[in-house]
Design an enzyme around this catalytic site. Structure first.
Site, PDB file in Angstrom:
ATOM      1  CB  SER A 157       5.680  55.637 -50.899  1.00 48.31           C
ATOM      2  OG  SER A 157       5.896  54.285 -51.298  1.00 48.31           O
ATOM      3  CG  ASP A 158      12.152  56.727 -52.648  1.00 52.16           C
ATOM      4  OD1 ASP A 158      12.280  55.733 -53.405  1.00 52.16           O
ATOM      5  OD2 ASP A 158      13.032  57.575 -52.507  1.00 52.16           O
ATOM      6  CB  CYS A 159      11.378  51.616 -53.170  1.00 51.56           C
ATOM      7  SG  CYS A 159      10.959  51.759 -54.924  1.00 51.56           S
TER       8      CYS A 159
END
EC number: 3.2.1.37
Length: 784
Positions: free
Chosen positions: A307-309
């Site tokens: 996932s993106d952060c």
């Protein structure tokens, strides 16, 4: 400590008792020290040389197949330990000899200090900083894309060997530069799906491929991001965390998905990162169709999905997609997410398991993908200095060859947009060169975002001053200056033989979480340029440093402005490259990888509309060169040279017949198109085969050696909302003065000449296709 208090209270005891207590304390301390050392986190996983007992574990046995090693490791972990491997700062398991690991490192255009996995020190104070991606893409040189990736991965491995870097890099960014206002467009390869795809696979191969050619091993692990249809960060209050990208299936498969597909299918990338935004109402990191269905199912990803952060946190808190954190954790894992950048899955997955929202088998599957990647990297093979890249170290970072490649990449990418004949300058004829502008002597601005500490900087001023005598004035205190020093700048220009204005943007104007609202030059820069051009004694050159384009129609049409260069964010050696082109030591060959629109375009097109195709009913003009037919400031593919190139058609078919099966429906009905798959595609040319060749003779008609990018475009029949034209291929060729050569393109009929229909299926149009290279056009008819 709790045991120290009773001991300290015994200070009233007689001397003999004190000695006894001291001995007891000493024995306890030594025992505790030995116990702590025995239980301390190991430095390297499966370091059998340091801990021979690890040899008994199957996951440490390098003779076994990686799949068996992964299965052995997963079987030895408790649920809590497994959950610890779902997050970017992965917990170590001391009892199994596994150290902690930080997954998050970045290498967008060089080893970066963004992300906790990498840092610089006195041992390695910097790494080679290449041009920002948008400028490298302007080179249209696939071998350069791969060469840069190879250097970056070598420097990353060298830093890993001395404990300064990780092995997993969340780069490149392969989103389509759909809208000129996007702050992160600078990170991308531009607006064209083919160019973005070629960049994606090329850079990934450079990062990942090992010298031994073992496809099951990785030099470092790349990650293509941000999947998918992500290109709004923060525009007029619309933020990426809550943005729902409404995308047609046609645009998804025709525009947004191809670079990611190329990453996985052609580049064999080890990871894909899902984005913050929703697509058609679903968070990308919780969409099983996008993750398990497409990435892992259709494209066969051999690696992990991250996932993106804090994206999982975002879908719960910002998008309110689930009622509880545990539900967010569960649906993400079940959708196909393997790793969470952040701590959300570490905090809420156990509750999701206990609540029956997700089972342990799904967690096993996720961490198996993560372990598979680490094992391909050699993370579980002990001390890296005993492995294939073990000989790399600090002396392999910032080598002279690497720094020269950074300079050459900038030279190859810089685009000459205007030249009235002034360029190149002759140093012998210039006594004074005025260098003016807020970006004339910048350092960090040159390297863009997701940057690292460079080996060194050469600013534009330093590059120019290395050739001729210069005078310098910023003219603006910064790019967004409210007041320009017009008086000082015009005075300087009035006495100089030539004036160079270095202007544009920086990360205060365009960046992550910062989209532009217009296409004007920031601050008072336009006024500065206009007044300097009026007052200048000699010709004025404009050097624009930016990621996105500007509406500089005023400068394009000003006869006093003799030349315009777009230099992107040119990296650590930007000043060298700029000077080499201005003084003719290098003949410019860069081409724009994105359209430069007029201000009027963005005044009528909301950034939030994702549709690529125009809509006559609403007046929506469409996006990118493939669909937009309005006025441009500069077009995709624009770029001048100091010499002239011409094209002549040598070979291309005029007719292609697609043989259909006897019972094919199109034998008895009027069909405008056929499926771009099937026997008719495999036997589309005489003698069998699915492709034909186009041969173009290219001639350098000037007296100077030059490098030329040959673009092959096609305009398909007007069916299925087809593009006005699209890129079939591009080739670079170097020609000496008056030299000519033949460039060959292989055209896969059903792949390269097909279009995507309204439901996302590729179709080959029947009828007239127009092939064009520059001003050269050739008609090709496809029939059954």
């Amino acid at each position: 400590m709790g045991s120290s208090s009773p001991l300290t209270r015994r200070n009233r005891a007689p001397p003999s008792s004190v000695s006894s207590v001291y001995l007891i304390f000493l024995c306890f301390f030594l025992y505790f020290l030995n116990f702590s050392n025995a239980q301390s986190s190991p430095v390297f996983a499966c370091d059998v040389a340091a801990n021979p007992s690890l040899a008994a574990y199957g996951f440490c046995n390098t003779v076994l197949k990686i799949e068996y090693r992964v299965a052995d490791l997963v079987a030895r972990l408790t649920l809590q330990e497994k959950i610890g491997f779902l997050v970017s700062k992965a917990n170590g398991v001391t009892r199994l000899g596994i150290p902690t690991y930080e997954w998050w490192s970045e290498a967008l255009h060089g080893v970066s200090y963004i992300g906790p996995g990498t840092h610089f020190s006195s041992q390695v104070p910097g790494a080679t900083s290449f041009p920002q991606v948008i400028l490298t893409a302007a080179s249209f040189n696939v071998s350069l894309f791969q060469a840069i990736g190879k250097v970056v991965s070598t420097e990353a491995r060298a830093m890993y060997n001395v404990g300064l870097a990780g092995l997993t890099y969340w780069s490149p960014n392969v989103n389509i530069f759909r809208d000129p206002r996007w702050g992160r467009g600078q990170e991308t390869p531009g607006e064209d799906p083919l160019l973005a795809s070629k960049y994606a696979s090329g850079y990934v191969k450079g990062l990942q491929e090992t010298d031994g050619g073992d496809s099951n091993r990785l030099k470092v692990a790349a990650c293509c991001k941000h999947y998918t249809a992500y290109d709004v960060d923060n525009w007029k209050g619309v933020e990426r965390y809550s943005f729902n990208a409404v995308v047609t299936q046609q645009d998804m498969d025709d525009t947004y998905q191809p670079p990611f597909k190329s990453c996985v299918v052609d580049g064999n990338v080890a990871s894909v990162m899902c984005s913050y935004n929703q697509v058609n109402g679903k968070p990308t990191c919780a969409d099983p169709d996008l993750l398990s269905g497409v990435i892992r199912g259709e494209w066969k990803l051999n690696g992990y999905i991250v996932s993106d952060c804090d994206s999982v946190d975002v879908l719960y808190k910002n998008q309110h997609y689930t009622k509880t954190p545990a539900e967010a954790a569960a649906i993400s894992i079940l959708a196909g997410l393997d790793l969470n950048c952040g701590s959300f899955l570490g905090q809420h997955t156990e509750e999701a398991v206990k609540s029956g929202l997700v089972n342990e088998a799904a967690i096993d599957k996720a961490i198996s993908n993560n372990f598979l990647t680490l094992m391909r990297l050699g993370f579980f093979d002990g001390n890296p200095k005993n492995q294939i890249y073990g000989g790399l170290g600090p002396t392999d970072v910032c080598t002279s060859a690497n720094q020269e490649l950074a300079a050459d990449a900038a030279r190859q990418g810089i685009v000459l947009l205007k030249n009235t004949g002034c360029l190149p300058l002759s140093p012998k004829s210039i006594k004074t060169l005025a260098v003016i502008g807020p970006n004339a002597n910048v350092t960090k601005t040159m390297i863009g975002n997701y940057e690292g500490t460079p080996c060194k900087y050469t600013t534009p001023l330093q590059g120019l001053a290395g050739t001729v005598s210069t005078t310098y004035l910023p003219g603006c205190s910064n790019v967004a200056c409210a007041v320009a020093d017009v008086a000082g700048a015009t005075k300087l220009a009035a006495t100089a033989d030539v004036s160079v204005l270095v202007i544009g943007a920086d990360q205060s104007i365009e960046a992550e979480s910062r989209d532009r609202v217009d296409l004007h030059l920031p601050g008072q820069q336009q006024e500065l340029v206009i007044q300097v051009a009026k007052a200048a004694k000699g010709p004025v050159l404009l050097v624009i440093m930016s990621g996105g384009g500007f509406d500089i129609t005023f400068a394009k049409n000003d006869p006093k402005i003799a030349g315009i260069l777009w230099v992107g964010y040119p990296g650590e050696a930007g000043g060298i490259a700029i000077a080499d082109i201005i003084f003719g030591r290098y003949n410019p060959s860069g081409k724009l990888p994105m359209t430069w629109y007029p201000q009027s375009y963005v005044e009528k097109v909301p950034m939030t509309i994702m549709n690529m195709r125009p809509d006559k009913a609403s007046g929506y003009p469409g996006r990118t060169y493939r669909f937009y037919t309005g006025e441009t400031v500069y077009a995709f593919g624009d770029g001048l040279s100091y010499t002239k190139f011409s094209h002549t058609l040598v070979k291309a078919p005029s007719l292609v017949s697609l043989g259909l099966e006897e019972n094919h429906v199109c034998r008895s009905s009027e069909c405008q198109s056929l499926d771009a798959i099937g026997p008719h595609c495999e036997n589309a040319v005489s003698g069998g085969g699915s492709a034909f060749e186009v041969h173009i003779k290219v001639r350098n008609g000037g007296d100077r050696e030059g490098i030329h990018t040959v673009f092959l475009f096609t305009t398909p029949p007007a069916i299925h909302g087809s593009p006005r034209k699209h890129l079939v291929g591009f080739e670079k060729i170097r020609l000496g003065k008056r030299e000519e050569a033949v460039v060959r393109f292989k055209v896969e009929i059903c792949k390269d000449l097909s279009v995507v229909d309204e439901i996302g299926k590729r179709k080959i149009g029947l009828g007239k296709h127009l092939l064009h290279v520059g001003d050269l056009k050739h008609s090709l008819s496809i029939r059954i």
